[in-house]
Design a protein around this motif. Structure first.
Motif, short mmCIF file in Angstrom:
data_model
loop_
_atom_site.label_atom_id
_atom_site.label_comp_id
_atom_site.label_asym_id
_atom_site.label_seq_id
_atom_site.Cartn_x
_atom_site.Cartn_y
_atom_site.Cartn_z
N PRO A 68 -0.45 -6.16 17.36
CA PRO A 68 -0.04 -5.90 15.98
C PRO A 68 -0.92 -4.89 15.26
O PRO A 68 -2.13 -4.83 15.45
CB PRO A 68 -0.14 -7.27 15.31
N ILE A 69 -0.26 -4.13 14.42
CA ILE A 69 -0.93 -3.24 13.47
C ILE A 69 -0.52 -3.76 12.09
O ILE A 69 0.66 -3.72 11.73
CB ILE A 69 -0.49 -1.78 13.65
N ILE A 70 -1.48 -4.27 11.36
CA ILE A 70 -1.22 -4.92 10.08
C ILE A 70 -1.32 -3.88 8.96
O ILE A 70 -2.28 -3.12 8.89
CB ILE A 70 -2.26 -6.04 9.81
N ALA A 71 -0.34 -3.87 8.08
CA ALA A 71 -0.37 -2.96 6.93
C ALA A 71 -1.54 -3.31 6.03
O ALA A 71 -1.79 -4.48 5.75
CB ALA A 71 0.95 -3.05 6.16
N GLU A 72 -2.26 -2.31 5.59
CA GLU A 72 -3.41 -2.51 4.71
C GLU A 72 -2.98 -2.46 3.25
O GLU A 72 -3.32 -1.55 2.51
CB GLU A 72 -4.47 -1.44 4.98
N ARG A 73 -2.18 -3.43 2.87
CA ARG A 73 -1.73 -3.54 1.49
C ARG A 73 -1.44 -5.01 1.19
O ARG A 73 -1.29 -5.83 2.10
CB ARG A 73 -0.50 -2.69 1.24
N ASP A 74 -1.36 -5.33 -0.09
CA ASP A 74 -1.04 -6.70 -0.49
C ASP A 74 0.36 -7.05 0.00
O ASP A 74 1.24 -6.19 0.08
CB ASP A 74 -1.10 -6.85 -2.00
N ILE A 75 0.55 -8.32 0.31
CA ILE A 75 1.85 -8.78 0.77
C ILE A 75 2.78 -8.92 -0.43
O ILE A 75 2.43 -9.58 -1.42
CB ILE A 75 1.71 -10.13 1.50
N PRO A 76 3.96 -8.33 -0.37
CA PRO A 76 4.92 -8.51 -1.47
C PRO A 76 5.27 -9.99 -1.64
O PRO A 76 5.44 -10.72 -0.66
CB PRO A 76 6.14 -7.71 -1.02
N ALA A 77 5.38 -10.42 -2.88
CA ALA A 77 5.66 -11.83 -3.18
C ALA A 77 6.86 -12.38 -2.42
O ALA A 77 6.80 -13.51 -1.91
CB ALA A 77 5.82 -12.02 -4.69
N PRO A 78 7.97 -11.63 -2.29
CA PRO A 78 9.11 -12.18 -1.56
C PRO A 78 8.84 -12.41 -0.06
O PRO A 78 9.60 -13.11 0.59
CB PRO A 78 10.21 -11.12 -1.73
N LEU A 79 7.76 -11.84 0.46
CA LEU A 79 7.45 -12.01 1.89
C LEU A 79 6.36 -13.04 2.16
O LEU A 79 6.00 -13.26 3.31
CB LEU A 79 7.01 -10.66 2.48
N LEU A 80 5.87 -13.69 1.12
CA LEU A 80 4.78 -14.66 1.32
C LEU A 80 5.17 -15.80 2.26
O LEU A 80 4.38 -16.21 3.11
CB LEU A 80 4.30 -15.23 -0.01
N ALA A 81 6.36 -16.33 2.13
CA ALA A 81 6.79 -17.42 3.01
C ALA A 81 6.83 -16.94 4.46
O ALA A 81 6.41 -17.66 5.37
CB ALA A 81 8.15 -17.96 2.58
N ASP A 82 7.32 -15.72 4.69
CA ASP A 82 7.35 -15.17 6.04
C ASP A 82 5.94 -14.94 6.57
O ASP A 82 5.67 -15.17 7.74
CB ASP A 82 8.14 -13.85 6.07
N ALA A 83 5.04 -14.50 5.70
CA ALA A 83 3.65 -14.28 6.10
C ALA A 83 3.00 -15.60 6.49
O ALA A 83 2.29 -15.69 7.51
CB ALA A 83 2.88 -13.61 4.97
#
Length: 78
Positions: free
Chosen positions: A43-58
């Motif tokens: 994996p290559i992880i994006a270096e930015r905050d996780i968008p609120a709608p994606l928190l459950a997926d994260a």
């Protein structure tokens, strides 16, 4: 109160422990908007905050990682 679909969870980022990762690729399947795979499947992880709608997926990517190589860091870890 309305929510903005592009809002982020301030300060919440996904972190990878590369020494634990074995390249299963499940994280990218669960959170493809935030994780890409390199040519070897790691994996290559994006270096930015996780968008609120994606928190459950994260959170799901973190808990479902077979190697326990992912963690959430910041305000919305719970």
């Amino acid at each position: 109160m309305t929510t903005n679909a592009t809002s982020t969870a301030p300060g919440t980022r996904l972190r990878l422990d590369p020494t634990k990762c074995s390249g299963h690729g499940l994280c990218a399947e669960l959170l493809g908007e935030h994780i890409a795979l390199d040519e070897w499947g790691y994996p290559i992880i994006a270096e930015r905050d996780i968008p609120a709608p994606l928190l459950a997926d994260a959170r799901r990517a973190v808990t479902d990682c077979p190697a326990l190589a992912l963690r959430l860091e910041g305000a919305a870890r719970r």
